[in-house]
Write a protein that holds these residues in place. Structure first.
Motif, PDB file in Angstrom:
ATOM      1  N   ILE A 235       0.835  -1.205   0.000  1.00  0.00           N
ATOM      2  CA  ILE A 235       0.000   0.000   0.000  1.00  0.00           C
ATOM      3  C   ILE A 235       0.865   1.250   0.000  1.00  0.00           C
ATOM      4  CG2 ILE A 235      -1.659   1.360   1.346  1.00  0.00           C
ATOM      5  CD1 ILE A 235      -2.853  -1.300   2.331  1.00  0.00           C
ATOM      6  N   MET A 236       1.921   1.257   0.822  1.00  0.00           N
ATOM      7  CA  MET A 236       2.814   2.419   0.875  1.00  0.00           C
ATOM      8  C   MET A 236       3.460   2.681  -0.487  1.00  0.00           C
ATOM      9  SD  MET A 236       4.707   2.626   4.587  1.00  0.00           S
ATOM     10  CE  MET A 236       5.746   1.199   4.373  1.00  0.00           C
ATOM     11  N   GLU A 237       3.962   1.624  -1.097  1.00  0.00           N
ATOM     12  CA  GLU A 237       4.630   1.786  -2.393  1.00  0.00           C
ATOM     13  C   GLU A 237       3.628   2.206  -3.459  1.00  0.00           C
ATOM     14  OE1 GLU A 237       7.713   1.929  -5.133  1.00  0.00           O
ATOM     15  OE2 GLU A 237       7.699   1.860  -2.936  1.00  0.00           O
ATOM     16  N   GLY A 238       2.444   1.578  -3.453  1.00  0.00           N
ATOM     17  CA  GLY A 238       1.424   1.930  -4.437  1.00  0.00           C
ATOM     18  C   GLY A 238       0.959   3.370  -4.277  1.00  0.00           C
ATOM     19  N   ALA A 239       0.852   3.828  -3.031  1.00  0.00           N
ATOM     20  CA  ALA A 239       0.444   5.212  -2.787  1.00  0.00           C
ATOM     21  C   ALA A 239       1.477   6.180  -3.372  1.00  0.00           C
ATOM     22  CB  ALA A 239       0.279   5.451  -1.287  1.00  0.00           C
ATOM     23  N   LYS A 240       2.744   5.889  -3.136  1.00  0.00           N
ATOM     24  CA  LYS A 240       3.807   6.753  -3.660  1.00  0.00           C
ATOM     25  C   LYS A 240       3.759   6.803  -5.188  1.00  0.00           C
ATOM     26  CE  LYS A 240       6.878   5.555   0.173  1.00  0.00           C
ATOM     27  NZ  LYS A 240       8.131   4.842   0.544  1.00  0.00           N
ATOM     28  N   LEU A 241       3.546   5.653  -5.808  1.00  0.00           N
ATOM     29  CA  LEU A 241       3.490   5.589  -7.272  1.00  0.00           C
ATOM     30  C   LEU A 241       2.312   6.384  -7.829  1.00  0.00           C
ATOM     31  CD1 LEU A 241       4.359   1.807  -7.836  1.00  0.00           C
ATOM     32  CD2 LEU A 241       5.822   3.779  -8.268  1.00  0.00           C
ATOM     33  N   ASN A 242       1.289   6.562  -6.997  1.00  0.00           N
ATOM     34  CA  ASN A 242       0.114   7.339  -7.403  1.00  0.00           C
ATOM     35  C   ASN A 242       0.180   8.786  -6.938  1.00  0.00           C
ATOM     36  OD1 ASN A 242      -2.167   5.644  -8.757  1.00  0.00           O
ATOM     37  ND2 ASN A 242      -1.379   4.291  -7.148  1.00  0.00           N
ATOM     38  N   GLY A 243       1.338   9.196  -6.453  1.00  0.00           N
ATOM     39  CA  GLY A 243       1.515  10.585  -6.048  1.00  0.00           C
ATOM     40  C   GLY A 243       0.935  10.925  -4.696  1.00  0.00           C
ATOM     41  N   ILE A 244       0.646   9.901  -3.869  1.00  0.00           N
ATOM     42  CA  ILE A 244       0.108  10.116  -2.531  1.00  0.00           C
ATOM     43  C   ILE A 244       1.251  10.038  -1.525  1.00  0.00           C
ATOM     44  CG2 ILE A 244      -1.481   9.251  -0.768  1.00  0.00           C
ATOM     45  CD1 ILE A 244      -3.132   7.998  -3.032  1.00  0.00           C
ATOM     46  N   ASP A 245       1.417  11.077  -0.731  1.00  0.00           N
ATOM     47  CA  ASP A 245       2.507  11.104   0.246  1.00  0.00           C
ATOM     48  C   ASP A 245       2.191  10.224   1.443  1.00  0.00           C
ATOM     49  OD1 ASP A 245       5.007  12.335   1.418  1.00  0.00           O
ATOM     50  OD2 ASP A 245       3.540  12.906   2.942  1.00  0.00           O
ATOM     51  N   VAL A 246       3.156   9.361   1.802  1.00  0.00           N
ATOM     52  CA  VAL A 246       3.037   8.507   2.987  1.00  0.00           C
ATOM     53  C   VAL A 246       4.146   8.916   3.957  1.00  0.00           C
ATOM     54  CG1 VAL A 246       3.123   6.151   3.882  1.00  0.00           C
ATOM     55  CG2 VAL A 246       2.088   6.574   1.659  1.00  0.00           C
ATOM     56  N   PRO A 247       3.802   9.372   5.138  1.00  0.00           N
ATOM     57  CA  PRO A 247       2.479   9.350   5.779  1.00  0.00           C
ATOM     58  C   PRO A 247       1.721  10.672   5.726  1.00  0.00           C
ATOM     59  CG  PRO A 247       4.128   9.743   7.439  1.00  0.00           C
ATOM     60  CD  PRO A 247       4.871   9.668   6.126  1.00  0.00           C
ATOM     61  N   GLY A 248       2.250  11.669   5.010  1.00  0.00           N
ATOM     62  CA  GLY A 248       1.630  12.987   5.010  1.00  0.00           C
ATOM     63  C   GLY A 248       0.168  12.990   4.623  1.00  0.00           C
ATOM     64  N   GLN A 249      -0.153  12.277   3.530  1.00  0.00           N
ATOM     65  CA  GLN A 249      -1.544  12.213   3.078  1.00  0.00           C
ATOM     66  C   GLN A 249      -2.226  10.902   3.462  1.00  0.00           C
ATOM     67  OE1 GLN A 249      -0.109  13.319  -1.042  1.00  0.00           O
ATOM     68  NE2 GLN A 249      -2.099  14.352  -1.081  1.00  0.00           N
ATOM     69  N   LEU A 250      -1.454   9.858   3.609  1.00  0.00           N
ATOM     70  CA  LEU A 250      -2.019   8.549   3.959  1.00  0.00           C
ATOM     71  C   LEU A 250      -1.108   7.844   4.960  1.00  0.00           C
ATOM     72  CD1 LEU A 250      -4.224   6.373   3.384  1.00  0.00           C
ATOM     73  CD2 LEU A 250      -2.644   5.411   1.672  1.00  0.00           C
ATOM     74  N   SER A 251      -1.630   7.655   6.156  1.00  0.00           N
ATOM     75  CA  SER A 251      -0.901   6.869   7.162  1.00  0.00           C
ATOM     76  C   SER A 251      -1.211   5.402   6.942  1.00  0.00           C
ATOM     77  CB  SER A 251      -1.322   7.291   8.574  1.00  0.00           C
ATOM     78  OG  SER A 251      -0.847   8.578   8.887  1.00  0.00           O
ATOM     79  N   VAL A 252      -0.192   4.556   7.145  1.00  0.00           N
ATOM     80  CA  VAL A 252      -0.350   3.119   6.896  1.00  0.00           C
ATOM     81  C   VAL A 252       0.140   2.338   8.107  1.00  0.00           C
ATOM     82  CG1 VAL A 252       0.234   1.184   5.380  1.00  0.00           C
ATOM     83  CG2 VAL A 252       0.009   3.492   4.422  1.00  0.00           C
ATOM     84  N   MET A 253      -0.642   1.341   8.486  1.00  0.00           N
ATOM     85  CA  MET A 253      -0.310   0.501   9.642  1.00  0.00           C
ATOM     86  C   MET A 253      -0.437  -0.961   9.253  1.00  0.00           C
ATOM     87  SD  MET A 253      -1.925   0.871  13.451  1.00  0.00           S
ATOM     88  CE  MET A 253      -1.160   0.119  14.893  1.00  0.00           C
TER      89      MET A 253
END
Length: 315
Positions: A235-253
């Protein structure tokens, strides 16, 4: 004589045999010894169905098997690994090989009930929520693990929270984690939304797919909990590839606290379970049964806790 039975053998013969053993580095044939004595020094670990996937890709399984193998080897036994898909496959394995005992990882209640039909075979079950009173089980409090994750994300200020896992009805482990997580959000006044539940494979690729769904549907989720670290990392890697900042825009646990959590960027916050200790306890219970000849009926649930790192932010 080699095994200490030399009362009818002369001292000279003993000396000659010992000399030859040392000279040619003789190693006893375990298979022949098992056949002649009708005993076994094989412990079989049955892994759950892997959907034709390489079972050794799973970091949870690898950590577990390493701990079990270490204890089995110290007792002078050998490890055999099997992945049975049906009860018929399981039965074939049990009749094909002489086994000193078995350890089953994440068996279904049906499989536990079936295995209890072999009362003389030492057996231990790991991560099973079977209610069979005659079963020896080592596991964790999965409900509490899910609840801790949900409460933690809410306490970090998140209100629109996602959940990612395999289908909850696949086994009681996932169902309990889902129930705990869902109850935590409900207790906090932020019930889990249906559209925030993502179901798929709990591996890296499954995590990538979840991130793509979040991005493609422009979902306003600020945090998400995955029931396996590998899925969380996807999820973290996929978010980054979609331009979503982790954890700034999306926190992942995640869940498990496997070694890979420490090597990601950001490092993964997760629910820790002591996987190696589960393996060691299972081996101990098994050898207690092998030595005593009595079946253990113990159930041991190890605690879980939150390991805070960098992939979740307070908002």
């Amino acid at each position: 004589m080699i095994y200490g039975k030399h009362s009818k053998v002369s001292e000279k013969t003993i000396e000659n045999i010992v000399y030859l053993v040392k000279k040619y580095n003789y190693v006893p044939n375990s298979a022949a010894r098992m056949l002649s004595s009708n005993t076994s020094n094989i412990v079989t670990v049955f892994l759950p169905e892997a959907d034709d996937e390489n079972i050794f890709r799973n970091p949870h399984h690898i950590t577990m098997l390493g701990a079990i193998e270490n204890d089995i080897r110290k007792h002078g036994y050998f490890l055999m690994i099997s992945s049975s898909i049906t009860l018929k496959d399981l039965d074939k394995n049990l009749h094909a090989w002489p086994m000193a005992g078995i350890i089953m990882l994440a068996p279904t209640p049906e499989e536990v009930k079936y295995m209890l039909k072999y009362p003389n075979l030492p057996k231990v079950f790991i991560d099973s929520h079977s209610t069979e009173k005659k079963a020896a089980i080592v596991g964790i409090d999965d409900y509490r693990g899910g609840y801790l994750a949900g409460r933690y994300l809410v306490n970090c200020g998140h209100k629109n929270i996602g959940y990612a896992s395999y289908h909850p009805d696949y086994n009681d482990i996932l169902q309990n984690r889902f129930n705990g997580f869902s109850d935590a959000l409900k207790d906090a006044g932020y019930p889990l939304k249906k559209e925030n539940i993502f179901l798929g494979l709990t591996d890296y690729e499954g995590g990538l797919d979840v991130a793509n769904q979040i991005a493609d549907n422009d979902l306003p989720i600020t945090a998400i909990f995955a029931t396996a670290d590998e899925m969380a990392i996807g999820i973290m890697e996929g978010a980054k590839l979609n331009g979503i900042d982790v954890p700034g825009q999306l926190s992942v646990m995640g869940f498990d606290n496997t070694p890979i959590c420490r090597y990601t960027t950001p490092k993964l916050t997760t629910i820790e379970q002591d996987i190696a200790k589960k393996g060691r306890l299972a081996a101990k219970l098994l050898f207690d049964q092998i030595k005593s000849g009595k079946v253990s009926h113990r159930t041991i649930n190890l605690p879980v806790r939150i390991v805070e790192r960098q992939s979740v932010v307070h908002i």
